[in-house]
Design a protein around this motif. Structure first.
Motif, PDB file in Angstrom:
ATOM      1  N   ARG A 160       0.834  -1.202   0.000  1.00 53.65           N
ATOM      2  CA  ARG A 160       0.000   0.000   0.000  1.00 53.65           C
ATOM      3  C   ARG A 160       0.873   1.258   0.000  1.00 53.65           C
ATOM      4  N   GLU A 161       1.999   1.222   0.685  1.00 51.82           N
ATOM      5  CA  GLU A 161       2.909   2.371   0.697  1.00 51.82           C
ATOM      6  C   GLU A 161       3.596   2.531  -0.654  1.00 51.82           C
ATOM      7  N   LEU A 162       3.950   1.408  -1.283  1.00 49.79           N
ATOM      8  CA  LEU A 162       4.550   1.484  -2.610  1.00 49.79           C
ATOM      9  C   LEU A 162       3.584   2.093  -3.616  1.00 49.79           C
ATOM     10  N   ALA A 163       2.293   1.944  -3.396  1.00 45.45           N
ATOM     11  CA  ALA A 163       1.272   2.450  -4.322  1.00 45.45           C
ATOM     12  C   ALA A 163       1.062   3.957  -4.234  1.00 45.45           C
ATOM     13  N   THR A 164       1.680   4.617  -3.274  1.00 44.68           N
ATOM     14  CA  THR A 164       1.461   6.051  -3.117  1.00 44.68           C
ATOM     15  C   THR A 164       2.201   6.827  -4.199  1.00 44.68           C
ATOM     16  N   PRO A 165       1.740   8.056  -4.518  1.00 43.74           N
ATOM     17  CA  PRO A 165       2.382   8.839  -5.580  1.00 43.74           C
ATOM     18  C   PRO A 165       3.873   9.055  -5.367  1.00 43.74           C
ATOM     19  N   GLU A 166       4.318   9.145  -4.118  1.00 44.60           N
ATOM     20  CA  GLU A 166       5.750   9.407  -3.897  1.00 44.60           C
ATOM     21  C   GLU A 166       6.629   8.183  -4.114  1.00 44.60           C
ATOM     22  N   HIS A 167       6.047   6.990  -4.143  1.00 47.31           N
ATOM     23  CA  HIS A 167       6.858   5.777  -4.296  1.00 47.31           C
ATOM     24  C   HIS A 167       6.603   5.007  -5.583  1.00 47.31           C
ATOM     25  N   ILE A 168       5.434   5.168  -6.192  1.00 43.05           N
ATOM     26  CA  ILE A 168       5.069   4.295  -7.308  1.00 43.05           C
ATOM     27  C   ILE A 168       5.980   4.480  -8.507  1.00 43.05           C
ATOM     28  N   GLY A 169       6.580   5.652  -8.648  1.00 40.38           N
ATOM     29  CA  GLY A 169       7.484   5.884  -9.779  1.00 40.38           C
ATOM     30  C   GLY A 169       8.646   4.912  -9.813  1.00 40.38           C
TER      31      GLY A 169
END
Length: 752
Positions: free
Chosen positions: A417-426
């Motif tokens: 779920r944290e990886l899915a956030t805008p700051e990490h998904i890139g």
């Protein structure tokens, strides 16, 4: 000699194992997940409850793997899946172009067994899950062949079982059946008459023999063929996946009643074969026998688990682009009546989107559990959206996504779920594209980390010379041509002929959405009068406001022919407003009701070796194959060719990447053309080539004039070179020695 005395009881042994990632389910989704995670450095255990890999694509079921190309029957051009799923299909084409399902098994098993960091447990079924709070901690499994229990702990878990065994046992939220139309405003949501779940199918293969073969049906065979409303569609030539519509079970529990469904399908199969052999309606079947019948059904639908995004009909039809887009689909929304073969409805209801759609990472993990990734056909999707995303090459693509996501979660100490956030998904999007996974309307930023590029030559399209062959314009035909923003299409000269004087109208058509190949607009048109055989010049007074592909569309005109060429140019394609009966009923998508879908014409290419291009001449060259294209991070022809191709007369083509200061190199990933529009169905259909013509089959890779690698007999579009030790260099040179017969195209050299 071993003698074992009597005891009160015995127990089977237990093996205790640990992994960074446990993948349950060895279909294409699970295999791609396990391979991706292992290649990214994780220790992976893949548990598969069958003796072979591949799931529905294996020799046990024998359904051909397909995906966004949809048998080349929709408007998704250059859409075949990349990354590991593409690698599998290309490897199968190379080893098994005939489509032998046993050889496909071998391809998959070989990939798994030779992958470092991957432990494969076949014939092993998960039966228990242990948790601590919202995390799965270990699973228990049993192999009846070696009479061994397994206790496997892991940091992360991936459910690729199709039925969602891990998620189910762990108590995760899931759905079965179809949502009401009002819940997600899905107009394709089926009613009770059509039914809310897809059933299973069993396939069979037949063969001709030298003499008559008697068939005595079993006692459980279907007695009355008229119980199947579509029985008049049966012929002695239907075989294997042609009989996908021998389906049943959608009104039952497709997990716990699978055995009942299997027996009913066997009843149907043997009743159908009895009808073909013994009814007297098929005398040509006298010398035919059944070579193989599936022992287990191909299952379409059971549980779908819930993530942070529920993929819906609108995501597909509107081609919504998600900030966390990590994969794509392109198969039609393909829903089947729950009563299957006994239904009075058509065998399927299929509606296509105008192009590919993206799938968000938020649909690929359970919102109930902190460390459970989802892939394959159990992802977070509505029943309607599942009707498209469920096909196997799409599932395989999603497998690679979650495998690489697991590796990032491990190294960065993130939850999915944290990886899915805008700051990490890139980071995940970059990792996928760097490894050759195309994401529509996304591109890799600075793939060569600041390099400049030069080439020995650049292809410019001035002429496609005539070869003496002709194509009738009895149906609408179009040439897909790339054009850049601010440019006019050059004057075009074509050779046409006709037996009588008549007018031919040629139009410039374009798509509303960037990257689509469905014409929505008519930009311009011109008309020529064709009489006998002559050259004709086409001039269009229109300027493009953006990079895009145009349709140079010829109106249907019986009696008019156009001259053809032998040339094959990457990024150019001829398409026809025609029908592929496997995936559509008309040359135009027509909605026979308010289903919330678009109506549009299908423009389809022809399969190898029947693809054609018209002979033509431009008064100014098209310059869409420049070396600079390899720096734009776009891995497919989308709005432009996005590739470098050398001039036709360049005997030793090469392209060079340079840096002003030494660049540290750890991995080089070459992405090149392997005809991404060519469907590579895995079994049964067969293909004419083991390698598609544009593929670079022999190349040398030089680093500062040192030969890093020489590759011969290459048949892959994504070629990775990992260095044992990092290397500093100021220059990389790719030397192309040979192709499979056509002009090569290089999309990118991804440097890390």
């Amino acid at each position: 000699m071993k003698i074992f005395p009597q005891t009160d009881a015995r127990t089977f042994p237990t093996r205790t194992l640990h992994a960074d990632l446990l993948v349950a389910g060895g279909g294409l989704a699970g295999l791609c997940a396990a391979l991706a995670a292992a290649r990214d450095g994780l220790q992976v255990i893949l548990i598969q409850d069958r003796p072979v890999l591949g799931g529905n694509a294996s020799s046990e079921v024998r359904l051909w793997a397909n995906g966004a190309t949809s048998h080349m029957g929709n408007n998704n051009r250059w859409a075949r899946e990349g990354g590991i799923m593409g690698e599998i299909m290309e490897e199968n084409l190379w080893r098994n172009k005939e489509g032998n399902p046993v050889m496909f098994d071998l391809v998959l098993l070989d990939l798994a067994k030779r992958q470092q960091g991957l432990t494969l447990l076949l014939n092993t079924a998960v039966y228990e899950v242990e948790k601590a709070q919202q995390r799965i901690t270990q699973v228990k499994a049993f192999n009846p062949i070696n009479e061994t229990f397994y206790s496997v702990s892991a940091d992360q878990f991936c459910d690729a079982t199709g039925d969602g065994v891990l998620g189910y046992l762990a108590g995760a939220e899931y759905r079965e059946g179809a949502e009401d139309a009002g819940e997600l405003s899905e107009k394709m949501a089926p009613g009770d008459s059509f039914g809310h779940k897809l059933g299973h199918s069993i396939y069979f293969y037949t063969k001709q023999t030298d003499g008559p073969v008697r068939f005595v049906p079993p006692s459980f065979a279907l007695q009355d063929i008229t119980e199947i409303p579509r029985y008049k569609r049966l012929t002695s030539t239907l075989n294997g996946c042609d009989l996908w519509w021998l389906e049943w079970g959608g009104r039952l529990d497709t997990v716990h009643e699978s055995e009942e469904i299997k027996w009913e399908l066997w009843k149907i199969v043997w009743g159908v074969w009895d009808h073909i052999k013994n009814s007297g309606h098929f005398p040509e079947a006298a010398n035919m026998t059944i070579e193989w019948v599936g022992a287990i059904p191909g299952k379409r639908e059971s549980r779908r688990f819930v993530g942070d995004h529920l993929l819906s009909q609108q995501d597909i039809i509107e081609q919504r682009d998600h900030y966390d887009a990590v994969a794509y689909g392109g198969w039609s929304i393909d829903l089947h009546p729950a009563d299957g073969v006994y239904s009075t409805h058509d065998g399927c209801r299929q509606f296509h989107s105008k192009g590919t759609y993206t799938i968000p990472f938020r649909s690929l993990y359970s919102r109930s559990l902190d460390n459970l990734l989802l892939t394959g056909r159990l992802i977070s999707a509505s029943h309607v959206a599942f009707g498209s995303a469920r096909v196997m090459c799409t599932c395989g693509l999603l497998g690679e996504v979650v495998g690489r996501a697991a590796a990032l979660c491990q190294t960065r100490h993130l939850l999915p779920r944290e990886l899915a956030t805008p700051e990490h998904i890139g980071a995940l999007q970059t990792q996928l594209q760097a490894n050759g996974c195309y994401i529509p309307r996304h591109w890799l930023s600075d793939p060569a980390v600041g390099a400049t590029v030069t080439a020995s030559s650049e292809f410019q399209l001035t002429e496609l010379p005539a070869n003496g062959r002709w194509q009738s314009l009895g149906e609408r035909m179009a040439l897909l041509l790339p054009i850049k923003a601010g440019e006019h299409l050059p004057e075009i000269t074509l050779r046409l002929r006709s037996t009588s004087a008549q007018q031919l109208v040629i139009s410039l058509l374009g798509s509303a959405r960037a990257g689509n190949f469905t014409p929505d607009y008519q930009y311009d048109e011109c008309a020529v009068r064709v009489d006998d055989e002559a050259e004709h010049r086409l001039t269009f007074h229109w300027q493009s406001d953006r990079d895009q592909y145009l349709f140079l569309a010829f109106g249907a005109q019986e009696g008019v022919d156009i001259a053809l060429t032998d040339a094959r140019i990457p990024g150019l394609m001829t398409v026809f407003n025609s029908l592929n009966a496997r995936v559509a009923k008309h040359t135009r998508q027509v909605a026979d009701g308010d289903f919330g879908v678009d109506e549009f014409d299908f423009w389809l290419p022809r399969r190898h070796p029947h693809q054609i291009l018209p002979a033509l001449r431009f008064n100014q060259p098209l310059t869409c194959w420049r070396a600079q294209n390899v720096l734009n991070g776009r891995l497919r022809p989308e709005q432009q060719t996005n590739a470098w191709s050398p001039a036709l007369d360049d005997k030793v083509p090469q392209i060079i990447w340079r840096w002003d200061a030494p660049q540290k190199l750890q991995q080089l990933t070459l992405v090149q053309d392997n005809d991404f529009d060519n469907a590579m169905e895995s079994v049964q259909m067969g293909h004419p080539y083991a390698v598609t013509p544009h593929c670079i089959t022999h190349y040398r890779l030089w680093v500062d004039d040192r030969l890093l690698a020489e590759v011969e007999d290459n048949h892959h579009s994504v070629c990775q070179h990992r260095l044992d030790q990092p290397l500093a260099a100021t220059c990389i040179r790719l030397e192309i020695v040979a192709t499979a017969g056509a002009l090569p195209a290089v999309y990118s050299l991804n440097v890390s």
